[in-house]
Design an enzyme around this catalytic site. Structure first.
Site, PDB file in Angstrom:
ATOM      1  N   ASP A 164      20.538  27.629   7.205  1.00 44.49           N
ATOM      2  CA  ASP A 164      21.675  27.306   6.356  1.00 44.49           C
ATOM      3  C   ASP A 164      22.721  26.621   7.230  1.00 44.49           C
ATOM      4  OD1 ASP A 164      23.870  27.088   4.789  1.00 44.49           O
ATOM      5  OD2 ASP A 164      23.915  29.195   4.144  1.00 44.49           O
ATOM      6  N   TYR A 166      26.732  34.376   5.362  1.00 46.44           N
ATOM      7  CA  TYR A 166      27.082  34.050   3.984  1.00 46.44           C
ATOM      8  C   TYR A 166      26.313  32.808   3.574  1.00 46.44           C
ATOM      9  CZ  TYR A 166      29.882  32.592  -0.059  1.00 46.44           C
ATOM     10  OH  TYR A 166      30.300  32.213  -1.308  1.00 46.44           O
ATOM     11  N   LYS A 203      29.419  20.955   2.362  1.00 44.38           N
ATOM     12  CA  LYS A 203      30.680  20.728   3.070  1.00 44.38           C
ATOM     13  C   LYS A 203      30.826  19.290   3.599  1.00 44.38           C
ATOM     14  CE  LYS A 203      31.793  25.478   3.394  1.00 44.38           C
ATOM     15  NZ  LYS A 203      31.036  26.677   3.658  1.00 44.38           N
TER      16      LYS A 203
HETATM   17  C1  LIG Z   1      30.313  27.504   2.493  1.00 46.94           C
HETATM   18  C2  LIG Z   1      28.942  27.991   2.732  1.00 46.94           C
HETATM   19  C3  LIG Z   1      28.005  28.135   1.694  1.00 46.94           C
HETATM   20  C4  LIG Z   1      28.380  27.950   0.257  1.00 46.94           C
HETATM   21  O1  LIG Z   1      28.791  26.672  -0.046  1.00 46.94           O
HETATM   22  P1  LIG Z   1      29.672  26.419  -1.389  1.00 46.94           P
HETATM   23  O2  LIG Z   1      29.787  24.934  -1.443  1.00 46.94           O
HETATM   24  O3  LIG Z   1      30.948  27.151  -1.171  1.00 46.94           O
HETATM   25  O4  LIG Z   1      28.887  26.984  -2.525  1.00 46.94           O
HETATM   26  C5  LIG Z   1      26.726  28.490   2.010  1.00 46.94           C
HETATM   27  N1  LIG Z   1      26.361  28.711   3.272  1.00 46.94           N
HETATM   28  C6  LIG Z   1      27.220  28.592   4.304  1.00 46.94           C
HETATM   29  C7  LIG Z   1      26.746  28.834   5.694  1.00 46.94           C
HETATM   30  C8  LIG Z   1      28.544  28.256   4.061  1.00 46.94           C
HETATM   31  O5  LIG Z   1      29.405  28.197   5.084  1.00 46.94           O
END
Ligand SMILES: *Cc1c(COP(=O)(O)O)cnc(C)c1O
Length: 427
Positions: free
Chosen positions: A239, A144, A267
């Site tokens: 990511d 994701y 995060k």
């Molecule tokens: C949470 C997450 C996102 C998206 O971040 P948001 O701040 O919710 O838009 C993208 N990549 C990874 C791996 C994530 O865990």
């Protein structure tokens, strides 16, 4: 369980907010029942609108590595607040944040701040396309990367939980530019590069997956990704929105000793406020406006309150170096679940590294999206509700990661092990 205040808030919310929530997984669709509302959180504890205290293993989906409402972060926000909430000009905090990130994340030489992980990945993908002059993107099923068009294809997290991994509203022409491959499968990657010579702009990956539950890269796999991208002139994007500053201060890339070309963060770097960032090789980052032709912007990017919170959180991590402690907590929880399941003869997989782990009720080792889906989600839902009844809040889906914080040390972890052991006995 009686939660009259939460239930009445949820009834009001459903009239006005689609599904009653501002992010789908919060609606509890995957485990059933109604979500509870939280009015406060301190350390490892959530306090619900109905005054129940819960030991929290969601940690606001990753950011709260120091526990909730840490005094140092709160003080940093309060100090920044004295001077104003947003200036629309460069501010000193941005420079401090960039210096911290560049010092701690091995591959990042230059970094741009934004407001969420979604913005970070969306911008990194545009940058990879702008830099290479190519259109196609490789991603992995179950990874994701936020909810932008190119990336919401065979995605994990809420998109998976809700059973429609491909969203409506994404033009077919966009989806065609995204090639989706199984994770931990080097041959599939080689075949995709061979089938699309000179067309792949980049490969985006959660180097350790956290959005179909927690899945580590197998030995050598990330090195293979690195070598293939170099050989084919594609941009490798890690990511690390979830894993950055959680797996280690330098993320997965520091543990695995692999340097991606670009890294996405979010995060933890916001200290509980909305922040994202992307950074990497200077020659690629310098393609961004105002230096280069790739446009990216944000009214509130580099916001002083968010920077102050994030800087305080990152400084705490530098000072405390809590990763060995967090790993002890994670393995304590893993061992408790494994031994309770063994005693009951229940097959379970508990992949864990540091403060991330998952509980998959399956006898098959979980190494990708397909094997994650073999886990028994109905059994997980019963386990989830048994834990919640006894005061332990796990992620409300079989396909999300359990997060720990330093605030879980001591009584919280001991109590959680006890509750989870009891919940497994009941299954
Ligand atoms: C949470 C997450 C996102 C998206 O971040 P948001 O701040 O919710 O838009 C993208 N990549 C990874 C791996 C994530 O865990």
């Amino acid at each position: 369980m009686l939660n009259p205040i939460s239930d009445s808030l949820f009834a009001r919310a459903k009239q006005l907010i689609p599904g009653g929530v501002n992010s789908p997984v919060r609606a509890f669709r995957s485990v059933g029942g109604a979500p509870f509302f939280v009015k406060a959180a301190h350390g490892a504890t959530l306090i619900t609108a109905d005054d129940r205290e819960l030991i929290d293993f969601v940690c606001t989906w990753g950011p709260a590595i120091h526990g909730h409402n840490h005094p140092r972060i709160r003080a940093a926000i309060a100090t920044a607040l004295e001077s104003g909430t947003s200036f629309g000009t460069p501010n000193p905090y941005e420079v401090e944040m960039a210096e911290l990130i560049v010092r701690l994340v091995p591959s990042i030489r230059k970094v741009r701040m934004c407001n969420s992980g979604t913005e970070a990945t969306m911008s990194a993908v545009r940058l990879a396309r702008g830099f290479t002059g190519r259109d196609k993107l490789i991603k992995f099923s179950g990874c994701y990367h936020g909810h932008s068009d190119s990336l919401l294809i065979k995605a994990g997290s809420g998109a998976l939980t809700h059973g429609h991994p491909d969203s409506a509203g994404i033009p077919a022409a966009f989806a065609q530019e995204t090639i989706v491959l199984p994770f931990n499968d080097p041959a599939a990657l080689d075949a995709a590069f061979a089938a699309n010579p000179g067309k792949i702009a980049g490969v985006i990956v959660e180097p350790y997956m956290g959005n179909v539950g927690f899945i580590r890269a197998e030995p050598g796999y990330l090195l293979h990704l690195r070598a293939a991208c170099t050989a084919h002139g594609a941009v490798l994007i890690f990511d690390e929105v979830m894993t950055g500053f959680r797996i280690s201060a330098g993320g997965v890339q520091a543990v695995e000793k692999i340097e991606p070309d670009l890294t996405c963060l979010g995060k933890i770097i916001g200290g509980g406020l909305p922040v994202g960032a992307f950074g990497g090789r200077a020659d690629i980052m310098d393609q961004l406006a105002p230096l280069g032709p790739v446009y990216q912007a944000g009214t509130l990017s580099g916001n002083p309150l968010a920077m102050a919170a994030g800087i305080a959180g990152l400084r705490l991590l530098e000072e405390q170096d809590p990763y060995a402690r967090l790993d002890r907590l994670g393995s304590q929880l893993r061992d408790a679940v494994l031994s309770a399941a063994r005693a009951k003869g229940l097959p379970v997989q508990v992949p864990q590294f540091g403060s991330m782990l998952s509980i998959f009720f399956t006898s098959t080792p979980v190494r990708d999206y397909a094997t994650a889906l073999q886990a028994d989600a109905k059994l997980f839902a019963r386990f989830f509700h048994a834990c919640l009844r006894d005061g332990v809040y796990l992620p409300p889906s079989a396909y999300e990661t359990v997060f720990l914080s330093t605030a879980h040390e001591g009584s919280a972890i001991a109590r959680a092990c006890e509750v989870m052991t009891g919940a497994i006995k009941e299954l």
